[in-house]
Design an enzyme around this catalytic site. Structure first.
Site, PDB file in Angstrom:
ATOM      1  N   CYS A 202       0.828  -1.207   0.000  1.00 29.38           N
ATOM      2  CA  CYS A 202       0.000   0.000   0.000  1.00 29.38           C
ATOM      3  C   CYS A 202       0.867   1.264   0.000  1.00 29.38           C
ATOM      4  CB  CYS A 202      -0.988  -0.041   1.166  1.00 29.38           C
ATOM      5  SG  CYS A 202      -2.406   1.030   0.874  1.00 29.38           S
TER       6      CYS A 202
ATOM      7  N   HIS B 128      -3.748  -4.907   0.643  1.00 29.69           N
ATOM      8  CA  HIS B 128      -3.146  -5.440   1.881  1.00 29.69           C
ATOM      9  C   HIS B 128      -3.260  -6.967   1.922  1.00 29.69           C
ATOM     10  CE1 HIS B 128      -2.425  -1.663   4.097  1.00 29.69           C
ATOM     11  NE2 HIS B 128      -3.420  -1.199   3.357  1.00 29.69           N
TER      12      HIS B 128
ATOM     13  N   GLU C 139      -1.676  -9.021   3.647  1.00 30.52           N
ATOM     14  CA  GLU C 139      -1.499  -9.566   5.006  1.00 30.52           C
ATOM     15  C   GLU C 139      -2.842  -9.848   5.687  1.00 30.52           C
ATOM     16  OE1 GLU C 139      -1.010  -6.476   4.096  1.00 30.52           O
ATOM     17  OE2 GLU C 139      -1.331  -5.015   5.709  1.00 30.52           O
TER      18      GLU C 139
HETATM   19  N1  GLN Z   1      -1.598   6.850   3.045  1.00 34.03           N
HETATM   20  C1  GLN Z   1      -1.860   6.124   1.861  1.00 34.03           C
HETATM   21  C2  GLN Z   1      -3.249   6.403   1.318  1.00 34.03           C
HETATM   22  O1  GLN Z   1      -4.114   6.854   2.003  1.00 34.03           O
HETATM   23  C3  GLN Z   1      -1.653   4.635   2.054  1.00 34.03           C
HETATM   24  C4  GLN Z   1      -2.576   4.015   3.060  1.00 34.03           C
HETATM   25  C5  GLN Z   1      -2.126   2.648   3.517  1.00 34.03           C
HETATM   26  O2  GLN Z   1      -0.958   2.291   3.403  1.00 34.03           O
HETATM   27  N2  GLN Z   1      -3.038   1.876   4.056  1.00 34.03           N
HETATM   28  O3  GLN Z   1      -3.506   6.147   0.176  1.00 34.03           O
END
Ligand code: GLN
Length: 545
Positions: free
Chosen positions: A382, A516, A518
């Site tokens: 992410c 994600h 995970e």
């Molecule tokens: N801060 C980034 C966004 O809002 C990534 C968010 C995250 O890693 N869950 O897109």
């Protein structure tokens, strides 16, 4: 008829109510029952989405896009049942519902009160959206004695009174501390906690005593006597090396059998929990194969902030039969390249997890550059993928001011909000109201490019579904420029507009994913990307020794 098991906690927090609830569900599941686990959180936030991970740990995201308590992650990992939005409630959400109803005039002029309105709303949550479950396990967050948890305890007391105590079971988890100077285990805190619970009108049926050493029978008898429970219903919850041992320990003590006895259910099955035993054996079996993974993140001092990530790495390392040597690096403490090299010494893989905000970003960019140049396996999740795009744009395309608009204003917004694209690039015209500036939450499909590393990792699958939690997206206007420099956009949203994963051509293992993975790793089915990442780290180790 659905039966309810209410799990409360006493004495102190962090005793493992979530794991206890997940273990009870697992044991009942292994006897063939359909289970469901729910979490009732007494805090006033609507959900943990806005909470600082340092305060509350990881925010777990469900398939249907709820931002929930991290305990739901344990529930899913233990039972392999996907949780839903309807499995986590907070006081904030309860009050929000009530206030909306009050404003709509639904209470027809009556005075809105904790009893019955708040308690009714809690009971409605407990019993709603069920699909023929045999058992619903409800974990009440917090510790008995907290002001916030009172309406929840009152609601479950009322519920038990309504459906009859034979259809409900109250399990109370407490601490039995060992006092070194006296060389004694102390039962008094448990007695007090149960007294508190009984003063609210709840008599626990079972007590689970968390302790660091074995509780002798005399102490169990004492707890039974003072707390008004059967002696055979006092269970030991001894500290274990891994959370995955907990169901086995409870089963050894006969917890599941006693639960069924309470409900007067005869069940002849004698589950062996072989998969759990095999997993633990592999986990505890010390191998001579240490693989070092460095996680460069922002909340590294609190492991709960990266709970699912930690577990996913454990699952994949057990699968690959290695000892996992986790090296947590606080990105804001990285001073310069020399310092970073020192911190990353003998690292076989670098992982940058999800995150928000500016702090420590430059240290992360430096780590990615090092992984890229030194050909160390790299996994960006992410925010980790978004930052790797910044690194690649800065150092491969020479666009030195490349950045995410989350972090800074820039002429080269390689990562930005979707509505910023709408404004500047007109890419998403017409879709603004559909997704707008809100978070992309929950499961979304992605199409994988054939012949990519990712395609191989997923076993030649071209359509996947993974969970998301982010507001920003990789700006695909930079796609073709990056592709010319060897960046492969290995997965994209089905309409081709949103980059979902990247990899590098001339690198042994460099993968960034917008989702994600995970969150979907399970002990008995580790996530394929994590398995592959660990395999790449093993190869790296072999090359360097
Ligand atoms: N801060 C980034 C966004 O809002 C990534 C968010 C995250 O890693 N869950 O897109």
């Amino acid at each position: 008829m659905v039966r309810f098991i209410f799990v409360t906690g006493g004495v102190v927090s962090s005793l493992g109510k979530g794991i206890a609830s997940a273990s009870i569900a697992t044991l009942l599941q292994s006897r063939g029952y359909k289970v469901r686990i729910r979490k009732l959180d007494p805090y006033l936030n609507i959900d943990p989405g806005t909470m600082n991970p340092y305060e509350h740990g990881e925010v777990y995201v469900t398939e249907d896009g709820a931002e929930t308590d991290l305990d739901l992650g344990h529930y899913e990992r233990f039972t392999e049942i996907n949780s839903k939005k309807s499995d986590n409630i907070t006081t904030g959400k309860i009050y929000q519902n009530i206030i909306t109803k009050e404003r709509n005039g639904d209470y027809k002029g009556s005075t809105v009160q904790i009893i019955p309105h708040v308690t009714d709303e809690i009971k409605k949550f407990i019993t709603s959206d069920l699909t023929n479950e045999d058992f619903v396990i409800c974990e009440i967050g917090g510790t008995v004695g907290d002001i916030e948890s009172l309406p929840f305890l009152e609601a479950i007391r009322q519920y038990s009174n309504e459906v009859g105590s034979k259809n409900c079971l109250f399990v109370h988890l407490t601490l039995v501390p060992y006092i070194k100077s006296a060389a004694e285990l102390k039962t008094k805190p448990t007695q007090h906690s149960v007294k508190e619970l009984r003063s609210i009108g709840i008599q626990p049926d079972m007590i689970l005593c968390r302790s660091e050493s074995l509780i002798p029978n005399e102490e169990k008898a004492k707890i039974a006597l003072f707390c008004n429970v059967e002696k055979t219903n006092v269970f030991q919850s001894i500290d274990v090396k891994s959370i995955y041992e907990v169901p086995i320990k409870y089963q050894e003590e006969g917890l599941d059998k006693k639960i069924l006895d309470h409900f007067k259910i005869v069940n002849k099955k004698n589950p062996k929990l072989n998969n759990w035993k095999a997993f633990n054996k592999k986990l505890n079996n010390k191998k001579n194969n240490n693989v070092k993974i460095s996680i460069v993140g922002k909340y590294t001092h609190l492991k709960d902030a990266y709970k699912s990530l930690n577990e996913a790495l454990i699952h994949a390392s057990v699968y690959n039969n290695i000892n996992l040597d986790l090296n947590w690096i606080e990105s804001s403490e990285i001073k310069n390249l020399k310092d970073l090299k020192h911190k990353l010494e003998k690292t076989n893989g670098i992982l940058i997890p999800g995150g928000f905000g500016k702090r420590g970003v430059e240290g992360k960019i430096l780590s990615i550059q090092l992984a890229r140049v030194k050909k160390i396996p790299f996994f960006g999740i992410c925010f980790g993928m978004q930052i790797s795009i910044i690194e690649l744009a800065r150092n491969l395309l020479g666009l030195k001011d490349s950045n995410s608009t989350e972090l800074s204003k820039t002429k080269n917004p390689v990562v930005c909000l979707m509505e910023e694209w709408v404004k500047e690039k007109k890419i998403f015209k017409g879709e603004k109201n559909k997704i707008g500036g809100s978070m992309r939450l929950g499961s979304y499909p992605a199409k994988i490019k054939k012949d990519s590393l990712l395609y191989k990792i997923y076993g030649n699958k071209s359509l996947i579904h993974e969970r998301h939690r982010h507001r920003y997206e990789v700006n695909s206007s930079y796609k073709s420029m990056l592709e010319k420099k060897g960046v492969i956009f290995s997965a994209n949203s089905p309409d081709g507009k949103l980059p979902e994963a990247i990899e590098l051509k001339n690198h042994p293992w460099f993968v960034g994913v917008q989702f994600h993975p995970e969150l979907k790793s399970r002990p008995f089915s580790p996530h394929k990307i994590f398995i592959s990442f660990i395999e790449a780290a093993i190869k790296n180790k072999k090359l360097n020794t």
